[in-house]
Design an enzyme around this catalytic site. Structure first.
Site, PDB file in Angstrom:
ATOM      1  N   LYS A 156      -3.525  -0.913  14.312  1.00 28.76           N
ATOM      2  CA  LYS A 156      -2.722   0.103  14.995  1.00 28.76           C
ATOM      3  C   LYS A 156      -3.165   0.230  16.454  1.00 28.76           C
ATOM      4  O   LYS A 156      -4.354   0.247  16.747  1.00 28.76           O
ATOM      5  CB  LYS A 156      -2.843   1.428  14.246  1.00 28.76           C
ATOM      6  CG  LYS A 156      -2.003   1.395  12.972  1.00 28.76           C
ATOM      7  CD  LYS A 156      -2.082   2.674  12.203  1.00 28.76           C
ATOM      8  CE  LYS A 156      -3.219   2.669  11.231  1.00 28.76           C
ATOM      9  NZ  LYS A 156      -2.997   1.866  10.037  1.00 28.76           N
ATOM     10  N   GLU A 181       0.832  -1.217   0.000  1.00 27.82           N
ATOM     11  CA  GLU A 181       0.000   0.000   0.000  1.00 27.82           C
ATOM     12  C   GLU A 181       0.861   1.260   0.000  1.00 27.82           C
ATOM     13  O   GLU A 181       2.053   1.223   0.306  1.00 27.82           O
ATOM     14  CB  GLU A 181      -0.960   0.009   1.185  1.00 27.82           C
ATOM     15  CG  GLU A 181      -0.255   0.077   2.508  1.00 27.82           C
ATOM     16  CD  GLU A 181      -0.990   0.932   3.514  1.00 27.82           C
ATOM     17  OE1 GLU A 181      -1.450   2.030   3.153  1.00 27.82           O
ATOM     18  OE2 GLU A 181      -1.057   0.511   4.674  1.00 27.82           O
TER      19      GLU A 181
HETATM   20  N1  PSU Z   1      -0.201   0.935   8.504  1.00 25.60           N
HETATM   21  C1  PSU Z   1       0.856   1.680   8.894  1.00 25.60           C
HETATM   22  N2  PSU Z   1       0.774   3.045   8.692  1.00 25.60           N
HETATM   23  C2  PSU Z   1      -0.320   3.639   8.073  1.00 25.60           C
HETATM   24  C3  PSU Z   1      -1.435   2.837   7.669  1.00 25.60           C
HETATM   25  C4  PSU Z   1      -1.310   1.488   7.902  1.00 25.60           C
HETATM   26  O1  PSU Z   1       1.838   1.155   9.449  1.00 25.60           O
HETATM   27  O2  PSU Z   1      -0.323   4.845   7.862  1.00 25.60           O
HETATM   28  C5  PSU Z   1      -2.650   3.471   6.969  1.00 25.60           C
HETATM   29  C6  PSU Z   1      -3.330   2.397   6.137  1.00 25.60           C
HETATM   30  O3  PSU Z   1      -3.365   2.873   4.818  1.00 25.60           O
HETATM   31  C7  PSU Z   1      -4.702   2.251   6.708  1.00 25.60           C
HETATM   32  C8  PSU Z   1      -4.972   3.643   7.153  1.00 25.60           C
HETATM   33  O4  PSU Z   1      -5.628   1.784   5.750  1.00 25.60           O
HETATM   34  O5  PSU Z   1      -3.713   3.978   7.791  1.00 25.60           O
HETATM   35  C9  PSU Z   1      -6.187   3.724   8.058  1.00 25.60           C
HETATM   36  O6  PSU Z   1      -6.680   5.028   8.030  1.00 25.60           O
HETATM   37  P1  PSU Z   1      -8.158   5.334   8.596  1.00 25.60           P
HETATM   38  O7  PSU Z   1      -8.074   5.022  10.055  1.00 25.60           O
HETATM   39  O8  PSU Z   1      -8.386   6.796   8.298  1.00 25.60           O
HETATM   40  O9  PSU Z   1      -9.099   4.444   7.837  1.00 25.60           O
END
Ligand code: PSU
Ligand code: MN
Length: 311
Positions: A168, A34
């Site tokens: 996370k 990604e």
């Molecule tokens: N994993 C990481 N760092 C990130 C992300 C994932 O180590 O920045 C990103 C991914 O793209 C995930 C996003 O889909 O954070 C989630 O964002 P939100 O909570 O706005 O959906």
């Protein structure tokens, strides 16, 4: 220069790189990566180094990397070095979830894809294995904000194998696990019976299933293919204990980051990048190192799984 694959071999609206088309035709396994982690999850200039390092880890493992992003209104599967540089450095580069893809394409925008958009595009491009850092999930304070990452719903409808270090730890981890259960997303612990804690080896939450090698993951993928279930297989691969963030530091800095987000009224798409950045600053970069260790280890495992599966 991107090319469109042979007529009929590529879903419309998706442009694969030459390298990915070649890998697909020659039977070389492909690993999806990604781009939001690069553009919004890691600080510059380290983010470009990391993007290139992750791709080279895949190549060293005998597979082809396919970093996914939207560039100038085209959904791209596989980027070259100058395109990775755009993801890492271009000002105003957007963060795109699945719902953002159509308007981004229509307005010829450029942006990084989150787990939701990346999973969708990877699956449509015929890829089977995807590596990331930590999934999005249910945010703490969901009762008032209703902030749950779109990653979860998309994973529920996308039969892809996603290798991650859990979700996370800025999130409500037990609530996220509960949602994954409700959504029928299979979660396998990789050499662990405990759900990983992203920066931490363990979140302390128990898991129902465990595998101990790539062949174990592939055995589950094959059975899932036979059953034709439609949801993702999450392989939860913990960062090594020796490489994790100090749990005491983690908890202290996270508490501060969460209250700063509340004080500054940070919401929506901006919340996850805000919290990740606050963790990096509050730990003097130690959270960044743990995050990178987790991502590297996930990329290596995804490469091994793709090789074993021959996809
Ligand atoms: N994993 C990481 N760092 C990130 C992300 C994932 O180590 O920045 C990103 C991914 O793209 C995930 C996003 O889909 O954070 C989630 O964002 P939100 O909570 O706005 O959906
Ligand atoms: Mn959100």
């Amino acid at each position: 220069m991107p090319i469109r694959g042979e007529a009929g071999s590529e879903p419309s609206g998706i442009v694969m790189s030459r390298e990915v088309v070649k890998a697909r035709t020659s039977g070389t396994p492909v690993v999806a990566l990604e781009s939001t982690i690069i553009s919004h999850g890691l600080p510059q200039p380290r983010n470009l180094e990391v993007a290139m390092e992750l791709e080279s880890l895949v190549r060293q493992g005998g597979a082809c990397p396919a970093t996914i992003a939207v560039l100038d209104g085209l959904a791209r599967v596989g980027l070259d070095e100058s395109e990775l540089r755009r993801v890492a450095t271009e000002p105003g580069f957007r963060k795109l979830g699945l719902r953002d893809l159509a308007p981004a394409l229509a307005s010829r925008a450029s942006g990084a894809t989150t787990v939701s958009a990346t999973s969708y595009l990877a699956e449509r491009a015929g890829l089977r294995v995807f590596a990331t850092g930590g999934l999005g999930g249910v945010h703490r304070g969901w009762v008032s904000s209703r902030d749950e990452s779109a990653d979860l719903e998309v994973l529920a409808g996308t039969p892809l194998t996603v290798v991650c270090a859990g979700v996370k730890s800025i999130l409500d981890v037990p609530a996220t696990l509960q949602r994954l259960e409700t959504l029928n997303v299979t979660v396998l612990g990789y050499r662990t019976w405990e759900f990983p804690g992203f920066y931490l080896h363990s979140s302390g939450e128990p898991l129902d299933w465990r595998v101990d090698d790539p062949a174990g993951v592939v055995a589950v993928m094959r059975r899932r293919d036979e059953l034709q279930t439609s949801s993702a297989l999450v392989v939860a691969n913990p960062v090594a204990v020796e490489r994790q963030l100090d749990p005491v530091l983690h908890d202290a800095v996270l508490a501060e980051a969460l209250s700063a987000a509340e004080r500054d009224n940070v919401r929506g798409q901006a919340l996850t990048p805000f919290l990740l950045d606050a963790m990096v600053r509050g730990t003097n970069g130690a959270s960044l190192e743990a995050n990178l260790e987790a991502v590297r280890s996930n990329v290596l495992l995804a490469t091994a799984v793709a090789g074993e599966m021959q996809v």
